[in-house]
Each structure stands twice: as C-alpha cells, then as structure tokens.
Design an enzyme around this catalytic site. Structure first.
Site, PDB file in Angstrom:
ATOM      1  N   TYR A   1       0.884  -1.297   0.216  1.00  0.00           N
ATOM      2  CA  TYR A   1       0.146   0.057   0.072  1.00  0.00           C
ATOM      3  C   TYR A   1       0.940   1.321   0.034  1.00  0.00           C
ATOM      4  CZ  TYR A   1      -3.203   3.738   1.868  1.00  0.00           C
ATOM      5  OH  TYR A   1      -3.860   5.040   1.755  1.00  0.00           O
TER       6      TYR A   1
ATOM      7  N   GLU B   1      -3.531   7.424  -3.947  1.00  0.00           N
ATOM      8  CA  GLU B   1      -3.491   6.278  -3.177  1.00  0.00           C
ATOM      9  C   GLU B   1      -3.157   5.174  -4.441  1.00  0.00           C
ATOM     10  OE1 GLU B   1      -6.161   5.083   0.242  1.00  0.00           O
ATOM     11  OE2 GLU B   1      -6.798   3.972  -1.409  1.00  0.00           O
TER      12      GLU B   1
END
Ligand code: GDP
Ligand code: MN
Length: 378
Positions: free
Chosen positions: A101, A189
C-alpha cells in the site's frame, strides 16, 4: 472531487508511474471487444467512486473475452455502497507476487502532505491500521522541499528488501508525490502496488481525490467530473451555487456562511441531535437559492425536521423569508420547519413568515433545541 480509477491511472501514467494499460466499456459488447484485443486474461473492474470493489464483487478476472463479457454484464448496473456501476475498466491481468500500500494525503494536524506506506497492501488500510499499526509507516513532507530522495528511499525500504524492487519503488514514491502536488490532490493512493513474479513494481489500482478549490486552474482534471457518478443532491447543490455535504442525521440544516453552518451543526449535536447535512446558502440573498436548498433537503428521506439559521448581513432576512414561503408554495414539504433569523431586515422577515404561518425565532439556542426535539418526536 473524487475521480474514477481509470482517470486516476491516467494522472499516474502522466507522472511516469508504471500502470498497466486499460480501456473503459459502458456495455458488455465493448468489454468483450476490448478483452479480445488485449488477449489472455483480463480484469473487469467496476468504475465507482469508492474502494472495496473487490470485496463487493466488482473486480473479476476473466480468462477469455467471452468471460469478460459475462462479468461486464454482471458488474454493469451493480450497486456498490449505494453507487450504481455505469462503466467498467478492462485491463490485462497481472501476476502478483506481493501487494503493498502506498498513499499520500493531507495530514490536517500538521497541515502537510503525508505518506502512508505498508507492505500489507491489497486489503483495507483502515483494517491494517486497527489490527497491525506497526505495519504502517507514516512520513510527513515539508512542502517547501518536497519529497527528498533519502525519504523516498527510506519509504521504499520499509516495503521491500530486494535492491531492484527498492530502486523501482523509490522512483514510484517520487512520481506519486509529483502527481499528488501537480494535480492538487487531497488523496492519491495505490492499493495494491504489486511486484510481479518477474520483479516488476506496478500500480494496479488507483484512487484519487482532487481539492475542489483548485479545479479552476486544472481544466483537464476538472473535465474528469462524472455527474453520473456523484449523488444527485450534490450536483444540484453545485449548480445552484450552494455548498452542500450530505450527512447521516435527521435534522436538515440551511444556514448562511460556512462558519455559522459549522456552529449550527455543533449546536445540533450539543442538544442531542444529528445533522442531516451541511448546507451553506452563501452570502447572497437570492430567494431561488433558498428554494433549491429546500428542494435538496426535502429530497432526503431521513430528514425529520428542517432548521434555518440565518444571520443577516449582506444576506437579507426578508429575501430568505420570501424564499421559504415560495418554496413551500412550490414543493410539498413534509418535515416541520423551524426558523431563526436575525440581522438585516429581520422585522420584515418575521412578518412575512408569520403571515405565511411559520414560527420564527431570533435565538439560536432556542431554535436548535426545538428542531432536535421535533426530529426526535417524528
Ligand atoms: P478495490 O477492491 O476497489 O480496492 O480494487 P482493486 O483494484 O484493488 O482490486 C482488488 C483486488 O483484486 C486486488 O487487491 C487484487 O488482489 C485483485 N486484483 C486486481 N487486479 C488484479 C490483477 O491484475 N491480477 C490479479 N491476479 N489480481 C488482481
Ligand atoms: Mn484497491
């Protein structure tokens, strides 16, 4: 402003981030055609402004064009977190060795961009934060200097041990920061940032929100707005020149000025209620704005009472009063309305409202308490 994954990927590609190719389909026919052109296994992905699509069945691997067509048929029209899927992204499937991530957002406490990275990608980052917080590394960036090379390197070493992967990820950190600042993002993101079995680092998902206030100087990004994909109430509010954010409570709020709107919501909570929305009708005194505001508020079935809180300065109380009376004539307003008006042309306003059968007050506490009470009784 939220944008779709396929649009976010375009911004990422422009910044140099390795992102697999992809094309958007609005019909199952188109999805099949795109899949057959790519050949091999493809992923069919719902394009809606929310994460967690995988869990909801909105991301499917198809091993043939025929299968891509079937998945597209299922996914198009599907509802994910109250949003209807109208487009799918078709993209060649990647083989995945690891999922990490990487995100950049604005940290309100320090008023700086903040990186969040975790080797435990793919899943909900909120879940990792709750169950395994030490698997997340945070780094706040001084915007004067941007992301420094050693910082990018240090983030990459938190994700990977292999030098070749660290090198690729270091580059991605810099590119992501560049995409974030160049496009005035509030969030950028990549989840997951994958490593393929061959050792290539790639972004296979992208989630981006843009700061609305910057859209005037980002015409190409502003064009990404998809009216089909946002709540109808927010589109209507923007067109009417109102600042509106839908919330989950039952007290509909109509206020002039963002500061007063915030204070009003605080007071609703103080008296034990929950606001159904933030709504700032702005500093003008156009009765049409009030009509639009009431149309938006009453379209929300959760609203059990409507609260007006107007501090008349440039906004004239009598114009607001006329707007309320006009709205009541044009639309069927079920929930009770309580009104507080004070300031410019207050007396005229109270007269107009009284004549039309509304109860109006000048004390803010009194009116908020009353609205909360009425919502609770309903
Ligand atoms: P999200 O659920 O909305 O975050 O959508 P993602 O694009 O992140 O996809 C969810 C999950 O589907 C990923 O974490 C992967 O595990 C899987 N997935 C997505 N794309 C691919 C792909 O190209 N190949 C493989 N093998 N899995 C994928
Ligand atoms: Mn994802």
């Amino acid at each position: 402003m939220d944008i779709h994954e396929y649009q976010a990927k375009e911004l990422f590609r422009n910044a140099g981030i390795p992102v697999p190719p992809g094309e958007v389909a609005e019909t199952a026919d188109q999805a099949e055609e795109i899949a057959s052109r790519f050949g091999g296994t493809v992923v069919v992905k719902a394009q809606v402004h929310t994460g967690g699509r995988g869990k909801a069945g909105g991301v499917k691997l198809a091993s043939s064009a025929q299968e891509a067509r079937e998945y597209a048929e299922n996914i198009l029209g599907m509802t994910i977190k109250d949003l209807t899927v109208k487009k799918v992204l078709v993209t060649p499937a990647e083989d995945i060795a690891t999922e990490a991530y990487v995100g950049v957002l604005i940290d309100r406490a320090t008023q700086r961009p903040m990186f969040m990275v975790s080797p435990e990608g793919g899943v909900d980052i909120e879940e990792v934060a709750a169950t395994n917080p030490e698997a997340i590394r945070k780094l706040r960036i001084d915007p004067r200097y941007g992301l420094l090379p050693h910082q990018a390197y240090s983030l990459a070493t938190f994700l990977y041990d292999d030098p070749a992967q660290i090198k690729q990820a270091t580059r991605v950190m810099g590119q992501l920061y560049e995409a974030f600042t160049r496009n005035s993002c509030s969030l950028a993101e990549i989840n997951p940032l994958i490593v393929t079995p061959a050792g290539d680092v790639k972004a296979i998902d992208a989630k981006v929100s843009i700061d609305e206030s910057a859209l005037f100087r980002l015409p190409e990004v502003a064009d990404y707005r998809d009216l089909d994909a946002e709540p109808a109430s927010e589109t209507k509010a923007r067109e009417a020149g109102l600042s509106f954010v839908k919330l989950d409570g039952d007290v509909g709020c109509c206020v002039n000025g963002a500061g007063l709107a915030m204070a009003t919501m605080d007071l609703v909570k103080y008296y034990g209620g929950e606001p159904a929305n933030f709504l700032d009708i702005g500093g003008s005194s156009n009765p049409d704005k009030v009509v639009s505001a009431l149309e938006i508020i009453t379209a929300d079935p959760n609203v059990k009472a409507i609260l007006f809180n107007i501090f008349g300065g440039i906004t004239r109380c009598d114009d607001v009063a006329n707007g309320i009376v006009e709205a009541a004539r044009r639309i069927d307003i079920q929930p009770p309305i309580v009104i507080r008006l004070t300031g410019t042309n207050e007396e005229e306003a109270l007269e107009i409202l009284k004549e039309a059968g509304f109860s109006a007050f000048t004390s803010m506490d009194e009116v908020v308490e009353k609205a909360v009470e009425l919502a609770a009784q309903a």
